[in-house]
Structure formats: structure tokens, C-alpha cells
Write an enzyme that holds these catalytic residues in place. Structure first.
Site, PDB file in Angstrom:
ATOM      1  N   GLY A 106       0.805  -1.225   0.000  1.00 45.52           N
ATOM      2  CA  GLY A 106       0.000   0.000   0.000  1.00 45.52           C
ATOM      3  C   GLY A 106       0.831   1.265   0.000  1.00 45.52           C
ATOM      4  N   GLY A 162       2.463   2.577  -2.750  1.00 46.98           N
ATOM      5  CA  GLY A 162       2.627   3.228  -4.053  1.00 46.98           C
ATOM      6  C   GLY A 162       3.891   2.780  -4.765  1.00 46.98           C
ATOM      7  N   GLU A 218      -4.683  -8.185 -12.536  1.00 50.49           N
ATOM      8  CA  GLU A 218      -5.068  -7.109 -11.616  1.00 50.49           C
ATOM      9  C   GLU A 218      -6.429  -6.520 -12.019  1.00 50.49           C
ATOM     10  OE1 GLU A 218      -2.138  -5.462  -9.630  1.00 50.49           O
ATOM     11  OE2 GLU A 218      -3.417  -4.012  -8.623  1.00 50.49           O
ATOM     12  N   ASP A 231       2.966  -0.301 -13.899  1.00 46.79           N
ATOM     13  CA  ASP A 231       3.611  -0.973 -12.765  1.00 46.79           C
ATOM     14  C   ASP A 231       4.115  -2.360 -13.141  1.00 46.79           C
ATOM     15  OD1 ASP A 231       2.670   1.268 -11.569  1.00 46.79           O
ATOM     16  OD2 ASP A 231       1.114   0.279 -10.398  1.00 46.79           O
TER      17      ASP A 231
HETATM   18  C1  GLA Z   1      -1.132   3.069  -9.966  1.00 46.44           C
HETATM   19  C2  GLA Z   1      -1.560   2.222 -11.161  1.00 46.44           C
HETATM   20  C3  GLA Z   1      -0.754   2.586 -12.408  1.00 46.44           C
HETATM   21  C4  GLA Z   1      -0.761   4.094 -12.666  1.00 46.44           C
HETATM   22  C5  GLA Z   1      -0.417   4.860 -11.389  1.00 46.44           C
HETATM   23  C6  GLA Z   1      -0.562   6.355 -11.549  1.00 46.44           C
HETATM   24  O1  GLA Z   1       0.171   2.767  -9.596  1.00 46.44           O
HETATM   25  O2  GLA Z   1      -1.389   0.863 -10.867  1.00 46.44           O
HETATM   26  O3  GLA Z   1      -1.248   1.870 -13.516  1.00 46.44           O
HETATM   27  O4  GLA Z   1      -1.977   4.502 -13.199  1.00 46.44           O
HETATM   28  O5  GLA Z   1      -1.229   4.452 -10.290  1.00 46.44           O
HETATM   29  O6  GLA Z   1       0.377   6.849 -12.434  1.00 46.44           O
END
Ligand code: GLA
Length: 397
Positions: free
Chosen positions: A121, A123, A171, A183
Site C-alpha cells: 500500500g 505506491g 489485476e 507498474d
Molecule cells: C497506480 C496504477 C498505475 C498508474 C499509477 C498512476 O500505480 O497501478 O497503472 O496509473 O497508479 O500513475
């Protein structure tokens, strides 16, 4: 390899047989935030924080899951991989195995132990790291015939991209989170000391050596929980879709919101409802900042890059509205530190991490003082990670 992990594996599953180790990276996005699902270019990099999987083949029809950090154990029936959508822990693994199977991969029976040091969680994409590590494990453990050592243990870039796309599908369709591709792509394809310039519409990419001179990337976790984040994330996506639909009526040649130029926007912004206009203005501006960042980095203009990080944050705060008091305070305190030349939130926002560019001689002081003042002002303790930019998914030998 990792003896501690091997010992833990044997403690859980018993000794004997060949245990192999696979990894996928957590990521930091340097710039290009909330751009992947708008079809634009993003600039993420892989981290030393990663998900490692220890794996051993079994002779029955199940995949067993365990983790070093929690006590949960899950056993997946390979014939029923679609049935685990309600799992809390194990959902990402089950979803990935399901998607791999659907794409024609043989999912072998295995005992798996997950060791993930990407904070959850935060980021930094722990979920992508788990999905991609699972994908690589399945692809290599399930591989038949390849008796040459290299063939047995290496995945081509093409295969890794395929795994990243399947991970995003897991996902989206299994875990039910409508994320973009950034990601999972970064987790799979990252390269040591490079940022990846990824075109999210075409999946074309290039590796840009990250030469920051005397500056270091410092990642700080605000430790603000991202509650409500998912709903807000989906809301931003639909606001962007609304903006695209309106602008397409005037600009029939555009495919994605990222194709809208600042000039186009100036001409047609009056057609957009106020909130949608704000969101679109962020997207258009952020795409320009990504291009400018790539140029600045190539020329070694680190201060310019730092300023672009600041501008990105302001836009995410004021136009896209995905920051919040914790991320705003943490980046503000960072910017007021003498050694820092730029700071922004990274990832989806609403909580999670910031990334700052800090002079190497100031890092220790930065961590101490920004951390102290943040705690005084916000009442939360920030974590600072000692990170480096590393490779993406691979077998650890
Ligand atoms: C999350 C999502 C990504 C992207 C970012 C924002 O990490 O998983 O796909 O959209 O937010 O840039």
C-alpha cells in the site's frame, strides 16, 4: 542463494529437491503520473525493493502459497484457478496463475514461498511485483525440454512483456483493480541504473541511463493509508474518458488523451465541464513534463529535472487532486530542505510514497529533519528507504 529463505522454505514445506528463486521489482515512477491509462509516456524505474519467490516442483495438482511476512497459507487447485477471486491474501498469485494458464502456459504443481520487501500500500507496486514474480516463476518452472542452462533459466524481453500484460490483466479482471500497464511493465522490464521510457499506447520502450550526478533519489513513505483510493482512482479514469470523448468530437485523429497538445486544449477547453477540464489539463501538462524530463536528464540538467518533479506534484495536487495533506506536507518539507532540488508524490497518490532529489551530502540530514518535522506536523512517522535502481524480473542464481 538466499540461505535464510531456503531455510524458511524447508521449515514450511520440508527438505529435499531443487529449490529455485525468482524475483520481480517494486518500482518508483519518476514522472508521468496518471498517464499510463491515458496512453501517454511514463518514466518508471525498478527498485532494489522486490518480491522474491522460492519454488519447488510437486508431483500432484496443487500450488501451495506461503509468505515470510504473514502466517496465511493457501492451496490452489490447478484445475480450478478461476475460483479464488475472493481470496484476500493469495489473490494476486491465483489471478496470475489463472491468466497464465488461459494464455497457454502450463502451471506446474509447486510449493511457493513469497518474500516481499516492497511495502504494501505504499505506491511502490507490491502487487505488480507479486504478480510478475508469480508469472516468471510459472513460466520458468513450467518450461519443458530446454536442457541448455540458459534456455531453462532466462526469459526474453518479449516473454517478459507478455508476462507484464498478463499481470495487468490479472489485476484488472481478477483482483478487480483497473490499473494501467506501467507498474507491471516496470516490475518485469526494469534495468539497473536506468529509467524506462514507456509508451503506454504501443508498449514501445527505451532504457534511459539515470545519471543524477551528485544527487540521489530518496523515497519516503508518508504512511498514510490509501483508503478510498481505489474508488477515486476509477473516478479519475472515467473523468479522463469523458474528456477524451468530448475532445474527439473536435479532434477526430486523436486516439488517446495523451495525443491532445497544449494548443488543442487551449482551443477546446471551453467545451469541457470544469472538473474534467482540470483533469485533462493535468494529463496534457504531465505529458509535456515527461518529454522535458527525458531531455533534461539526457543533458545532465538535474536541477531542471528537479523542478519538473515539483511542477508534476503541484499539478497532481491542484488539478488532478490525488495528493492530500500528508503527501503535500512531506513534499513541501522536502523542497524546503537545502539539499533537495525537487520532490513529488509517486504512484496513484492519496497516500503512499514521495520521491525527492537530494544532494548526496545532505541525504542523512534530509532524512532526519524532514522525518522529524513531518511527524510533528502530521502525527505520522515517515519511513525512508535506502533504495537503488535495479533489474526487473529474473531468476536469482
Ligand atoms: C497506480 C496504477 C498505475 C498508474 C499509477 C498512476 O500505480 O497501478 O497503472 O496509473 O497508479 O500513475
Amino acid at each position: 542463494m538466499d540461505n535464510k529463505l531456503k531455510n524458511k522454505f524447508e521449515e514450511i514445506y520440508g527438505a529435499g529437491g531443487e529449490i529455485r528463486f525468482f524475483a520481480a521489482a517494486g518500482r518508483v515512477n519518476l514522472i508521468g503520473e496518471h498517464i499510463d491509462y491515458c496512453g501517454g509516456k511514463v518514466l518508471p524505474a525498478g527498485l532494489n525493493l522486490k518480491c522474491v519467490v522460492a519454488a519447488r516442483l510437486r508431483s500432484d495438482k496443487v500450488v501451495n502459497l506461503a509468505a515470510t511476512t504473514i502466517g496465511d497459507r493457501v492451496s490452489l487447485d490447478i484445475g480450478k484457478l478461476g475460483d479464488y477471486r475472493e481470496l484476500k491474501w493469495g489473490n494476486y498469485q491465483a489471478g496470475m496463475a489463472y491468466m497464465m494458464q488461459g494464455a497457454g502456459y502450463d502451471v506446474p504443481a509447486m510449493d511457493l514461498l513469497y518474500d516481499c520487501d516492497v511495502p504494501f500500500g505504499s505506491g511502490l507496486s507490491s502487487s505488480a511485483a507479486i504478480e510478475v514474480a508469480t508469472g516468471v516463476t510459472i513460466a520458468l518452472m513450467g518450461r519443458k525440454g530446454g536442457n541448455k542452462e540458459k534456455e531453462k533459466r532466462e526469459l526474453t524481453a518479449e516473454e517478459l512483456v507478455k508476462i507484464a500484460v498478463l499481470a495487468q490483466k490479472a489485476e484488472n479482471e481478477y483482483a478487480g483493480v483497473s490499473c494501467g500497464i506501467m507498474d507491471q511493465f516496470a516490475s518485469a522490464m526494469a534495468k539497473k541504473d536506468c529509467a524506462i521510457l514507456l509508451d503506454c499506447a504501443t508498449l514501445e520502450y527505451s532504457y534511459n541511463p539515470l545519471k543524477l550526478g551528485d544527487y540521489r533519489l530518496v523515497i519516503a513513505n508518508s504512511n498514510k493509508r490509501r483508503s478510498l483510493a481505489e474508488g477515486k482512482y476509477n473516478e479519475r479514469r472515467s473523468e479522463c474518458e469523458e474528456g477524451l470523448a468530448v475532445l474527439k468530437s473536435k479532434l477526430p485523429n486523436i486516439q488517446n488523451l495523451s495525443d491532445v497538445t497544449p494548443k488543442d486544449l487551449q482551443k477546446y477547453e471551453g467545451l469541457l465541464p470544469p472538473v474534467v477540464r482540470q483533469r485533462v489539463t493535468h494529463v496534457v501538462g504531465e505529458c509535456v513534463r515527461v518529454a522535458d524530463s527525458v531531455k533534461a536528464l539526457a543533458k545532465g540538467k538535474i536541477a531542471e529535472f528537479g523542478e519538473l518533479l515539483n511542477q508534476s506534484h503541484y499539478s497532481l495536487r491542484d488539478l488532478y487532486e490525488v495528493t492530500g495533506v500528508e503527501l503535500d506536507t512531506l513534499t513541501h518539507l522536502a523542497r524546503t530542505h537545502k539539499g533537495c532540488i525537487g520532490s513529488r508524490m509517486t504512484g496513484a497518490g492519496f497516500g503512499g510514497c514521495t520521491v525527492s532529489l537530494v544532494h548526496k551530502d545532505s541525504v542523512a540530514d534530509f532524512v532526519e529533519n524532514v522525518g522529524k518535522t513531518y511527524e510533528q506536523k502530521v502525527g505520522l512517522k515517515a519511513d525512508f528507504y535506502d533504495t537503488s535502481i535495479e533489474d526487473g524480473a529474473r531468476e536469482l542464481l
